[in-house]
Each structure stands twice: as C-alpha cells, then as structure tokens.
Design a protein around this motif. Structure first.
Motif: not given
Length: 131
Positions: A92-98, A107-111
């Motif tokens: 669940n934590e991984e799904r929330q982070l994704l 630009a922030q996704r790239k960082v």
C-alpha cells in the motif's frame, strides 16, 4: 502527429522534448546500433517515424501504448506483456508513493527519478538486502 505524441510522452515521463535528451536516453535503452542526433531530431520534427523495434523501446521506456504512440488511436485489440511481479506484490505504501509521484509536475518527477537512479547505482538490486 507522431512528433506531438512523442513530445507529450517525453514530458509526461519527466524528460525535456529535446533531441539531445532523446538521443541519450534512447541509446541507453536500445541494444541495437545507436541512433543519431539527426534521427531523433527528425522524429521530434515529424519528418520521420522510428522503425517498429525502436518504437517498442520508446513505448516501454515512456510507459505508453506503442499503437497510440505511432497512430494516436486506441485499439480494441491489444497485446500486452504479463504484469511484472512488482506490480502484483506492491505494498500500500508503494502504491501511495507511486500515486503521489504521478501527480508531480514533470520537472519534479525527473528529480525524483534521478534520486532513485542514484540510489540504485549505489545499492544495485539483487544484493540480498530488503531493508
């Protein structure tokens, strides 16, 4: 229209839609003869469309449907690969982070991606640690 779809896919994945960026990132993922700056510039200008093997690499890298990337239309019949194991066993934590990652501006996704890639280089997968 291919060029516009390619640019949109690049930006959605957190990359600048520039020939130098596309050339570098594509050649990191393609096992055939490296493509040239001029070739990717033609793709981005809409002067040419990559061959099917290159289109497949672009689609996998940018997480888009290859048919849509090439033609722009959805198809009722699709061929898909089996879901990767990480997709099935994600917490669940991984799904929330994704989910949070997908909501970030390009630009922030790239960082974030660059940070993760840096950690992955220092701690490569398969080292037996799950902490």
């Amino acid at each position: 229209m291919f060029a516009e779809r390619l640019k949109a896919a690049l930006e959605a994945a957190g990359y600048e839609a520039r020939p130098s960026v596309l050339e570098r990132e594509f050649n990191l993922r393609y096992w055939g003869k490296p493509i040239t700056f001029q070739a990717v510039r033609r793709w981005l200008r809409g002067d040419s469309i990559p061959s099917q093997d290159k289109l497949q690499v672009l689609a996998r890298w940018l997480l888009v449907d290859p048919h849509h990337l090439r033609y722009g239309a959805s198809t009722a019949y699709t061929v898909s690969e089996p879901s990767p194991s990480w997709d099935v066993s994600s917490t669940n934590e991984e799904r929330q982070l994704l989910s949070l990652y997908r909501e970030l501006p390009a630009a922030q996704r790239k960082v974030v991606r660059e940070i993760i890639e840096t950690f992955a280089k220092v701690h490569p997968p398969g080292n037996g640690r799950n902490d």
